[in-house]
Design an enzyme around this catalytic site. Structure first.
Site, short mmCIF file in Angstrom:
data_model
loop_
_atom_site.label_atom_id
_atom_site.label_comp_id
_atom_site.label_asym_id
_atom_site.label_seq_id
_atom_site.Cartn_x
_atom_site.Cartn_y
_atom_site.Cartn_z
N ARG A 148 -2.96 17.96 2.58
CA ARG A 148 -1.58 18.36 2.17
C ARG A 148 -1.12 18.55 1.09
O ARG A 148 -1.77 18.11 0.21
CB ARG A 148 -0.85 17.77 3.46
CG ARG A 148 -0.62 16.44 3.04
CD ARG A 148 0.32 15.53 3.72
NE ARG A 148 0.14 14.20 3.81
CZ ARG A 148 0.32 13.32 2.71
NH1 ARG A 148 1.12 14.01 1.67
NH2 ARG A 148 0.10 12.05 2.74
N HIS B 268 0.68 -1.27 -0.08
CA HIS B 268 -0.14 -0.02 -0.04
C HIS B 268 0.81 1.35 0.03
O HIS B 268 0.35 2.38 0.36
CB HIS B 268 -0.87 -0.06 1.34
CG HIS B 268 -1.90 -1.28 1.14
ND1 HIS B 268 -2.81 -1.66 0.30
CD2 HIS B 268 -1.72 -2.42 2.20
CE1 HIS B 268 -3.38 -2.70 0.69
NE2 HIS B 268 -2.62 -3.18 1.79
#
Length: 356
Positions: free
Chosen positions: A295, A238
Site C-alpha cells: 500500500r 516496533h
C-alpha cells in the site's frame, strides 16, 4: 487530456483521504468521500466533491464494511476505489470484491497482497529469487520444542514473529532456551487476537539494526523502479518515530544493491502499483529482506519531497493501465526530508500511549 477515471471513492478518512483528494482535484478526477457518524464534520468530508455517510462509527460498520462501501461506489457511479492506508488497504478480499463489481482497486492484485501478507510465504519467495533474508524458518510452526531446536541452530538471541500482520504484534525476543515456551504461547496468543491467525515462525534476531525501506512503483507490464530509501531506525515498540531520506548510513554501492533487491522482490511477487520493500541492515552492512507493505505508506511524502514525484498520481495512472514513464537512471533526488510521528505517551509508565 481525458481524466483516467470519472470518480474515485476514497475508502478511508482523515489525513490520507485529504491527501488523495488533493491529487484527484489536480488530475480533474471527481472525489467521493465516506464518513462515519463521528466524522460528519471532518476535513476530508468537507473537501471532497461528494460525500456519503457510512452511519455507525464502529469500524466494522463503517470503514471496514466491504459490502457497504462497494454498494456506495456502485450507486454513486465511482469507477475506482483508493483504499488509503490502514482499514481495508491490505485486504485481498476487498480487492477481489472491487474487481468482481467492475470497480478498479487502486493497489496491487489480491494474490500479491495475500502472498506478501504472509511472512513465511514471502520469505520462501525471496529465497527462491535470490533476495537475502534473515536466517530462520521458512514455514510457520507452533511446537515450542521445534522452535527450541531451530533456535539452538541459529544461536541466541532469536525473534519469534507472527507470520501474518505487523506493527510489532506477536513478536518476542528470546535470549535463552528457558524463555522459548512462554514466548511461543504469548506470541501465538497475541497474533491470534490481533490478526485472527496464530501462525508464528522463528528467525535470528539482528541486534541494533538499521531499518531501511525502499519505495517502489510497478506498472501492469512489469516495469519497475525504486524511488530510493527512507530510513526508519528510530522506533519504539516496533513503531516508527522518525523517517529520514536519504539515509546517512547508505553508500552509493549499498543503495544500488538494496534498490535492485527491492525491485527483484516486487517482480517476484507479481506486484503492481506503489509499495514499500523493507530491509534490516546489520552492523557489518549486510542487508536482509523484512517485508513488503502492499500500500501507500504514511511516510510517502518525504519521498515525494526529494524526488518531485507525486506517488498518488502514479498510483492512479498505474491503476488505469498507463505505462510507467520513469526510467531508473533518470530518477534523481534533491535535498533531505524528515517526517516525525507525534505520540501522546506517559513517561512514568514506560512511555505507553496515553490520552494525556
Amino acid at each position: 487530456m481525458k481524466a483516467l477515471f470519472k470518480k474515485v471513492l476514497i475508502a478511508n478518512r482523515g489525513e490520507i483521504a485529504v491527501r488523495v483528494i488533493k491529487t484527484l482535484r489536480e488530475m480533474g478526477i471527481g472525489s467521493l468521500a465516506l464518513y462515519s457518524d463521528a466524522d460528519e464534520l471532518s476535513l476530508h468530508r468537507l473537501l471532497a466533491d461528494e460525500a456519503m455517510p457510512l452511519g455507525d462509527s464502529t469500524p466494522t460498520e463503517s470503514y471496514l464494511n466491504i459490502e457497504k462501501i462497494i454498494n456506495i461506489a456502485k450507486k454513486s457511479g465511482a469507477d475506482a476505489i483508493h483504499p488509503g492506508y490502514g482499514f481495508l488497504a491490505e485486504n485481498a478480499d476487498f480487492q477481489e470484491q472491487c474487481e468482481a463489481a467492475g470497480i478498479v482497486f487502486i493497489g496491487p492484485p489480491a494474490a500479491a497482497i495475500r502472498d506478501l501478507g504472509d511472512k513465511t510465504v514471502a520469505r520462501r519467495m525471496m529465497i527462491k529469487n535470490g533476495v537475502p533474508v534473515i536466517p530462520g524458518m521458512a514455514k510457520p510452526v507452533s511446537d515450542p520444542a521445534e522452535i527450541a531446536v531451530e533456535a539452538d541452530k541459529l544461536g541466541y538471541p532469536v525473534m519469534i514473529k507472527a507470520a501474518k500482520g505487523g506493527g510489532g504484534k506477536g513478536m518476542r525476543i528470546v535470549t535463552s532456551k528457558d524463555e522459548i515456551e512462554v514466548a511461543t504461547q504469548e506470541a501465538t496468543s497475541e497474533a491470534l487476537a490481533a490478526f485472527g491467525n496464530g501462525d508464528i515462525f522463528l528467525e535470528k534476531y539482528i541486534e541494533r539494526p538499521r531499518h531501511i525501506e525502499f519505495q517502489i512503483l510497478v506498472d501492469k507490464d512489469g516495469n519497475a523502479v525504486h524511488l530510493f530509501e527512507r530510513e526508519c531506525s528510530i522506533q519504539r515498540r516496533h513503531q516508527k518515530i522518525i523517517e529520514e531520506t536519504p539515509s546517512v548510513f547508505m553508500t552509493p554501492q549499498l543503495r544500488e544493491e538494496m534498490g535492485n533487491a527491492a525491485v527483484t522482490a516486487v517482480k517476484a511477487a507479481g506486484y503492481v502499483n506503489a509499495g514499500t520493500v523493507e530491509f534490516v541492515v546489520d552492523g557489518d552492512g549486510d542487508f536482509y529482506f523484512l517485508e513488503v507493505n502492499t500500500r501507500l505508506q504514511v511516510e510517502h511524502p518525504i519521498t515525494e519531497m526529494i524526488t518531485g514525484i507525486d506517488l498518488v498520481k502514479k498510483q492512479m495512472e498505474i491503476a488505469a493501465g498507463v505505462p510507467l514513464n520513469l526510467k531508473q537512471e533518470n530518477i534523481y533526488t534533491s535535498g533531505d526530508a524528515i517526517e516525525a510521528s507525534v505520540y501522546a505517551e506517559d513517561p512514568e509508565n514506560n512511555f505507553f500511549p496515553s490520552a494525556g
